[in-house]
Write an enzyme that holds these catalytic residues in place. Structure first.
Site, short mmCIF file in Angstrom:
data_model
loop_
_atom_site.label_atom_id
_atom_site.label_comp_id
_atom_site.label_asym_id
_atom_site.label_seq_id
_atom_site.Cartn_x
_atom_site.Cartn_y
_atom_site.Cartn_z
N ARG A 93 0.83 -1.21 0.00
CA ARG A 93 0.00 0.00 0.00
C ARG A 93 0.87 1.26 0.00
O ARG A 93 0.55 2.24 -0.65
CB ARG A 93 -0.94 -0.03 1.22
CG ARG A 93 -2.01 1.04 1.16
CD ARG A 93 -3.05 0.84 2.24
NE ARG A 93 -2.49 0.98 3.58
CZ ARG A 93 -3.17 0.75 4.70
NH1 ARG A 93 -4.43 0.33 4.64
NH2 ARG A 93 -2.60 0.90 5.88
N LYS A 133 -2.64 6.55 1.54
CA LYS A 133 -2.45 6.93 2.94
C LYS A 133 -1.44 8.07 2.98
O LYS A 133 -0.23 7.85 2.91
CB LYS A 133 -1.94 5.72 3.73
CG LYS A 133 -2.25 5.82 5.21
CD LYS A 133 -2.08 4.48 5.90
CE LYS A 133 -2.38 4.56 7.36
NZ LYS A 133 -3.81 4.54 7.68
N GLU A 149 -15.99 6.82 4.20
CA GLU A 149 -15.30 6.39 5.43
C GLU A 149 -15.21 7.58 6.37
O GLU A 149 -15.80 8.63 6.11
CB GLU A 149 -13.93 5.79 5.10
CG GLU A 149 -12.95 6.73 4.44
CD GLU A 149 -11.54 6.14 4.35
OE1 GLU A 149 -11.13 5.41 5.26
OE2 GLU A 149 -10.85 6.46 3.37
C1 LIG Z 1 -4.97 3.90 7.88
C2 LIG Z 1 -6.32 4.25 7.41
C3 LIG Z 1 -7.40 3.36 7.55
C4 LIG Z 1 -7.29 2.03 8.24
O1 LIG Z 1 -6.44 1.16 7.56
P1 LIG Z 1 -5.78 -0.09 8.31
O2 LIG Z 1 -4.87 -0.66 7.28
O3 LIG Z 1 -6.86 -1.01 8.67
O4 LIG Z 1 -5.07 0.45 9.50
C5 LIG Z 1 -8.63 3.75 7.04
N1 LIG Z 1 -8.81 4.95 6.44
C6 LIG Z 1 -7.79 5.83 6.30
C7 LIG Z 1 -8.05 7.13 5.63
C8 LIG Z 1 -6.52 5.51 6.77
O5 LIG Z 1 -5.53 6.40 6.64
#
Ligand SMILES: *Cc1c(COP(=O)(O)O)cnc(C)c1O
Length: 340
Positions: free
Chosen positions: A81, A183, A219
């Site tokens: 990722r 991210k 989200e």
């Molecule tokens: C990190 C993150 C998540 C959660 O991802 P995980 O891999 O489960 O920790 C969800 N949404 C956003 C915007 C994130 O930055």
């Protein structure tokens, strides 16, 4: 020797540890990289990261299993990722195999900071990458730093998990075809004002709807949604502008393969939300946090699971995934990486 830390009273804050992993990219290639002891970074005031926000990050955890091993959970997915995030920001991806090796190296070097089994605390691992050289005309940097630091953190929820109240935001988390699926701190920067607005109005989090039509569930600022239907199905939103959560992907597998639940990843119109039996947020930090109430412009949605505890299906999912992580339940192949 384990550090003299009161593990039980740790919060979710930054405590510098002895070692961090650092690799530098220059002249078109990554250097060998290695452990360093300095916790600060000195850069030009004109570094690309300061001017144009060229930065991405990851988050994962290391912890002791019941058997006494130090492990981390699916770091290969974080590696992949982060490479995807880097490519979207015109940064050179850090090789995925080296990412996993670097995670192991930095955790092993700081093993005295891994909280003991059963404390609820974990060693949080924060890989990140920044554009480091001076850039004033708009273009990507040509030099980068990839870094991983670790910091011990307490249980995300002190004194048990209580369902939260959230509100539907009037802001968008990301542009329709923007960076919503990577991210990157830039998405978080955009979510800080909406988050503080939500807090000032008495809500713990924002539910963002799709930025194009504002009709579908996306989200929150930092966690994906999972819903349970009244007939016990797990449903999660499908969208190109949400971050593919590793916790969510793991929960879908757990639901299907361990609990025999039906799972669906599809668009979720906001109008359907009031029909669900349970709602939760998922991410590395808390695994699942239950949502008891959603406020939407004068309308209240309360889930049948209530405001006192996590609903029964989410609880089963939570117990199974944390059981797998902690070594109490046999994991699927490749989920648990032993560090030592
Ligand atoms: C990190 C993150 C998540 C959660 O991802 P995980 O891999 O489960 O920790 C969800 N949404 C956003 C915007 C994130 O930055």
């Amino acid at each position: 020797m384990s550090k003299d830390i009161d593990w039980g009273s740790l919060g979710f804050g930054y405590i510098p540890t002895e070692y961090r992993y650092v690799a530098r990219f220059k002249d078109g290639k990554w250097d060998e990289g290695g452990l360093e002891t300095t916790s600060t970074i000195t850069l030009s005031e004109c570094a690309c990261v300061f001017q144009y926000c060229q930065a991405c990050f990851e988050g994962l955890k290391a912890y002791y299993t019941e058997e006494g091993n130090i492990v981390c959970f699916r770091p290969d997915l974080n590696a992949k990722r982060m490479a995807d995030s880097a490519r979207r920001l015109e940064m050179p991806p850090f090789p995925e195999d080296r990412f996993v090796e670097a995670v192991k190296m930095v955790v092993a070097a700081n093993k005295d900071y891994v909280p003991p089994y059963g404390s609820g605390a974990t060693l949080y691992i924060r890989p990140f990458m920044i554009g480091t050289n001076s850039v004033i005309g708009v273009k990507p940097a040509s030099e980068y730093e990839f870094r991983i630091f670790v910091t011990p953190v307490g249980p995300y929820f002190k004194g048990g998990v209580k369902p939260i109240s959230i509100t539907v935001s009037d802001f968008d988390r990301a542009a329709p075809h923007g960076t919503g699926n990577i991210k990157a701190g830039l998405n978080y920067a955009m979510s800080l004002h909406p988050l503080m607005e939500a807090h000032r109005a008495g809500f713990a989090e924002n539910m963002y709807l799709d930025p194009e039509t504002r009709t579908k569930v996306e989200e929150t600022g930092g966690a994906n949604f999972i819903f349970i239907t009244k007939d016990g199905k797990l449903v999660t939103p499908k969208s190109d502008s949400i971050l593919p959560s590793i916790t969510r992907r793991s929960l879908l597998d757990v639901a299907r393969d361990y609990l025999g639940m039906e799972v669906e990843t599809r668009e979720i119109p906001f109008t359907e939300v009031s029909d669900f039996a349970e709602c939760g947020l998922c991410g590395t930090a808390a695994v699942i946090s239950p949502v008891g109430h959603i406020y939407n412009h004068g309308e209240d949605i309360y889930f049948p699971s209530g405001m006192d505890e996590m609903g029964p299906c989410l609880k089963k999912l939570y117990d199974t995934l944390t059981g797998i992580q902690m070594g109490r339940i046999a994991p699927p192949e490749g989920w648990i990486y032993k560090i030592q």
